[in-house]
Enzyme design. Structure first.
Site, PDB file in Angstrom:
ATOM      1  N   LYS A 281      65.261  88.569  63.396  1.00 26.02           N
ATOM      2  CA  LYS A 281      65.314  87.807  64.651  1.00 26.02           C
ATOM      3  C   LYS A 281      65.076  88.737  65.835  1.00 26.02           C
ATOM      4  CE  LYS A 281      68.340  84.836  67.364  1.00 26.02           C
ATOM      5  NZ  LYS A 281      69.533  84.013  67.408  1.00 26.02           N
ATOM      6  N   GLU A 287      68.583  98.639  59.636  1.00 29.75           N
ATOM      7  CA  GLU A 287      68.262  98.626  58.202  1.00 29.75           C
ATOM      8  C   GLU A 287      66.875  98.043  57.955  1.00 29.75           C
ATOM      9  OE1 GLU A 287      70.974  97.474  59.639  1.00 29.75           O
ATOM     10  OE2 GLU A 287      72.773  97.929  58.479  1.00 29.75           O
ATOM     11  N   GLY A 341      70.987  83.624  63.600  1.00 27.79           N
ATOM     12  CA  GLY A 341      70.469  84.281  62.397  1.00 27.79           C
ATOM     13  C   GLY A 341      70.967  83.637  61.119  1.00 27.79           C
ATOM     14  N   ARG A 342      72.274  83.385  61.045  1.00 25.53           N
ATOM     15  CA  ARG A 342      72.832  82.851  59.792  1.00 25.53           C
ATOM     16  C   ARG A 342      72.531  81.369  59.602  1.00 25.53           C
ATOM     17  NH1 ARG A 342      76.462  84.619  63.397  1.00 25.53           N
ATOM     18  NH2 ARG A 342      78.022  83.238  64.292  1.00 25.53           N
ATOM     19  N   GLU A 428      81.166  84.950  59.324  1.00 23.51           N
ATOM     20  CA  GLU A 428      80.654  85.475  60.595  1.00 23.51           C
ATOM     21  C   GLU A 428      80.850  84.432  61.708  1.00 23.51           C
ATOM     22  OE1 GLU A 428      77.321  88.511  60.746  1.00 23.51           O
ATOM     23  OE2 GLU A 428      76.276  86.805  61.601  1.00 23.51           O
ATOM     24  N   HIS A 459      85.737  83.136  33.194  1.00 27.82           N
ATOM     25  CA  HIS A 459      86.039  84.307  32.368  1.00 27.82           C
ATOM     26  C   HIS A 459      86.267  85.534  33.233  1.00 27.82           C
ATOM     27  CE1 HIS A 459      85.168  82.165  28.644  1.00 27.82           C
ATOM     28  NE2 HIS A 459      84.299  81.505  29.389  1.00 27.82           N
ATOM     29  N   LYS A 584      78.052  99.276  64.207  1.00 27.38           N
ATOM     30  CA  LYS A 584      76.664  99.703  64.440  1.00 27.38           C
ATOM     31  C   LYS A 584      76.631 100.829  65.472  1.00 27.38           C
ATOM     32  CE  LYS A 584      74.619  95.121  63.832  1.00 27.38           C
ATOM     33  NZ  LYS A 584      73.945  94.039  64.549  1.00 27.38           N
TER      34      LYS A 584
HETATM   35  O1  G6P Z   1      67.534  89.010  61.964  1.00 29.22           O
HETATM   36  P1  G6P Z   1      68.081  90.270  62.533  1.00 29.22           P
HETATM   37  O2  G6P Z   1      67.929  90.318  64.023  1.00 29.22           O
HETATM   38  O3  G6P Z   1      67.469  91.463  61.877  1.00 29.22           O
HETATM   39  O4  G6P Z   1      69.616  90.288  62.263  1.00 29.22           O
HETATM   40  C1  G6P Z   1      70.158  90.409  60.973  1.00 29.22           C
HETATM   41  C2  G6P Z   1      71.665  90.278  61.028  1.00 29.22           C
HETATM   42  O5  G6P Z   1      72.144  91.236  61.957  1.00 29.22           O
HETATM   43  C3  G6P Z   1      73.530  91.253  62.238  1.00 29.22           C
HETATM   44  O6  G6P Z   1      74.234  91.785  61.180  1.00 29.22           O
HETATM   45  C4  G6P Z   1      74.075  89.908  62.572  1.00 29.22           C
HETATM   46  O7  G6P Z   1      75.466  89.951  62.565  1.00 29.22           O
HETATM   47  C5  G6P Z   1      73.605  88.857  61.605  1.00 29.22           C
HETATM   48  O8  G6P Z   1      73.985  87.596  62.064  1.00 29.22           O
HETATM   49  C6  G6P Z   1      72.109  88.898  61.477  1.00 29.22           C
HETATM   50  O9  G6P Z   1      71.699  87.901  60.589  1.00 29.22           O
END
Ligand code: G6P
Length: 655
Positions: A281, A287, A341-342, A428, A459, A584
């Site tokens: 996003k 990462e 994002g989620r 989250e 199990h 972060k």
């Molecule tokens: O889609 P991005 O901007 O790379 O973000 C990826 C993720 O980053 C963070 O960890 C946020 O807490 C998430 O909600 C998000 O989905």
């Protein structure tokens, strides 16, 4: 960098409004705290965030003012909350064993919408509990908040954003407005672009740089840019139509910054036939961007720098950074800040990789399923509204019965990634410590979610949920399996065998087994305490007619909305995520020190600003043998992906 606008006046009234008919119980001993969350300084220094960088002082001040004006009652001060608290003692006198014999109660607790059958009879509730929960919903202005979400109001007040993931699955002819603008045409412009592009890749019109069709897709992304697409991909892998549509194609995910994940994602792939989709996003997530640079180097090492244009595309709201990365904006698929994002799996985040794998038509059914649940959520009264009922019952379990965790237990292997996805969406969203006005809450919000498909979970951890802690369980069963096996002579087919467990577990939790029953089964006395099951353990059962793109869409939206219902009633902001920032920021400090130490061959020193424990542990790590040397070294890739290939860009003679 965009700064935040003040939430609109209508939103301010929404967050602070309690219907005037409600008499508020005065707050006792709750301290009004200032708006918590990262400071403007720490936010702006974080590399990868979803939120705008600087929360304007005026927004913070406004929200703070709202809280210090003491006009906004906490949900725990509402009369219905207090009544529910008192009602707990009534429920403690009941046992599910008896409640399940009350047929009128059971009939009222079974609901169905468009094939999604929900049985709430094994929740520790009576008709009275439900009435009180509906009253709490009323007093919390739940309906008003749902409407505000669908109307595009900026209910994500700390980021001053609308929350409109529902628009990403709107029908073409629907109208959904953000700041007076119908956004559905924008949504469909991107969807049409996804259809055109995925068709071209799938039918071989779009070829790799060496002229080969692109049969493998690697989707790079993390968090919301990974878990939702992974869930849906896994759900459809063995669905017959999706299987046919994805023959000879593969979709892999690369999320973790761990080079092991890179090696696993790329192992065995032929770069000439591989398309990489970078999904982020913000396009700043550390990462994802390191993984994207790594895979870009891998492609260039094997195919030359011109490969990027044909082998890399992106999904992002930040098209400027996409361009700077070297991906042609023509090959970028956008979405909007009003998609969290989620909550983004129905946007290009999920739709692009999944359409490449399964074809756009199948994925359109997924959108239609989610849209069906959106309409249900928006229009049905509380007592027939599946997400509302799920949300209210979870709230009852968490806030009144004191069960802080829930288990998500699909009796369907295809849904094996549901729990990991819901972990992010729920935890989250609702893992917050203050209400929407920044007032510290005197109760805990959110739930700890975990789960595994049945029967594997049986199990593994079911011992604890049968005889140890009480964990409300959500069983999800499928009527018609994606795959069927029946062996002549077996008592039941394989899917029936699976479903026998689905039915049995819910009753085992509810009824338990008494010492009397054990005695009549001739269990020796010394074993009786070990074999008693207290029962009375709440669960609910969801049954879907099949596990198809459509029903997976319904299921996803049902979970998304139930999480919103809980957040609306707790009166928290379920749509921000400030809690992920601090780690972060600190990682970035470690990164700088790590680079300094590695490149200057020294130890971490106390003046680097770490405490004794961290300094010592980092030195211990740094003393260990490192496999690569920098800064003078050359590109190094994980060993597995080098099988049969060039080891470095230089060795490949491409640079
Ligand atoms: O889609 P991005 O901007 O790379 O973000 C990826 C993720 O980053 C963070 O960890 C946020 O807490 C998430 O909600 C998000 O989905």
């Amino acid at each position: 960098m965009q700064s935040l606008k003040l939430p609109s006046a209508s939103h301010r009234s929404l967050v602070s409004s309690v219907p005037s008919s409600v008499k508020v119980i005065p707050r006792v001993g709750v301290r009004q705290l200032p708006l918590s969350g990262p400071s403007t300084e720490s936010v702006s220094s974080a590399k990868s965030i979803n939120a705008p960088r600087n929360v304007s002082a005026s927004v913070a001040k406004m929200l703070n003012t709202a809280s210090s004006a003491k006009k906004v009652p906490l949900v725990s001060e509402l009369p219905a909350w207090q009544a529910l608290k008192e009602h707990v003692s009534d429920i403690e006198k009941t046992h599910l064993r008896d409640l399940l014999h009350d047929e009128a109660r059971c009939m009222a607790l079974i609901k169905e919408s468009e094939g999604i059958y929900c049985d709430f009879t094994r929740q520790r509730v009576t008709q009275r509990t439900l009435e009180l929960l509906y009253e709490l919903a009323e007093q919390s202005n739940l309906r008003g908040k749902i409407n505000a979400m669908f109307n595009g109001e900026h209910i994500n007040s700390t980021e001053d954003r609308a929350v409109l993931h529902v628009a990403t699955r709107a029908h073409r002819n629907q109208k959904i407005f953000v700041e007076g603008r119908d956004v559905v045409p924008d949504v469909w412009e991107v969807l049409d672009k996804i259809k055109a592009f995925s068709d071209k890749v799938r039918n071989g019109q779009w070829l790799g740089v060496t002229g080969k069709p692109l049969k493998s897709v690697v989707a790079i992304g993390i968090g919301g840019s990974f878990l939702g697409p992974l869930f849906v991909h896994t759900a459809l892998r063995t669905e017959p139509n999706a299987m046919r549509a994805s023959r000879d194609r593969s979709l892999r995910f690369l999320a973790n910054v761990d080079p092991i994940d890179v090696a696993r994602a790329l192992d065995g792939l032929d770069p000439e036939e591989t398309l990489v989709v970078v999904i982020s996003k913000t396009f700043t997530t550390a990462e994802t961007m390191l993984n994207a640079r790594t895979v870009r180097s891998w492609l260039i090492a094997r195919l030359g720098s011109e490969a990027v244009a044909k082998h890399m595309v992106a999904v992002s709201t930040n098209l400027k950074l996409v361009k700077e990365f070297g991906i042609d904006p023509e090959n970028a698929f956008g979405f909007w800040d009003w998609v969290g994002g989620r909550y983004s799996v129905c946007s290009a985040v999920g739709m692009l990789p999944l359409s490449l794998q399964y074809g756009f038509d199948i994925m359109q059914e997924f959108l239609a399923g989610a849209n069906n649940m959106d309409e249900h959520f928006k229009n049905q009264p509380y007592q027939d509204n599946l997400p509302v009922l799920l949300g209210l019952l979870s709230l009852w379990n968490v806030s009144f019965l004191g069960h802080g965790a829930k288990a998500i237990l699909p009796y369907c292997q295809a849904l094996s990634k549901l729990a990991p996805h819901i972990q992010q969406v729920d935890m989250e969203s609702n893992g917050k410590g203050v209400d929407i006005n920044g007032v510290r809450l005197p109760f805990e919000t959110g739930e700890i979610d975990f789960g595994e498909p049945g029967t594997n979970g049986q199990h593994s951890f079911y011992q604890l949920i049968h005889q140890g802690r009480v964990v409300p369980c959500e069983f999800i069963g499928i009527v018609r399996s994606q795959q069927s096996v029946y062996l002549k002579g077996e008592v039941v087919s394989n899917h029936d065998e699976l479903m026998c467990n689905f039915f049995a577990q819910a009753d085992a939790l509810a009824y338990g087994k008494t010492p009397e029953q054990l005695r009549s089964d001739n269990v020796p006395d010394y074993l009786i305490p070990h074999r008693v099951f207290t029962g009375n353990r709440p669960s609910l059962s969801i049954m879907m007619p099949s596990c198809s793109a459509y029903t997976v869409g319904q299921l996803l939206a049902m979970y998304e909305h139930r999480i919103a219902v809980q957040g609306f009633i707790w009166n928290i902001n379920s749509f921000d995520q400030w809690g992920v920032e601090l780690g972060k920021v600190l990682a970035s400090k470690v990164r700088n020190t790590m680079n300094g130490v590695r490149t200057r061959d020294r130890k971490v020193l106390p003046q680097d600003g770490f405490n004794y424990s961290t300094t010592r542990m980092m030195n211990k790590y740094l003393e260990g043998k490192t496999q690569v040397l920098y800064p003078e070294g050359h590109d190094v890739f994980p060993i597995d992906m080098l099988r049969g290939g060039a080891t470095t860009a230089a060795a490949a003679g491409k640079l």
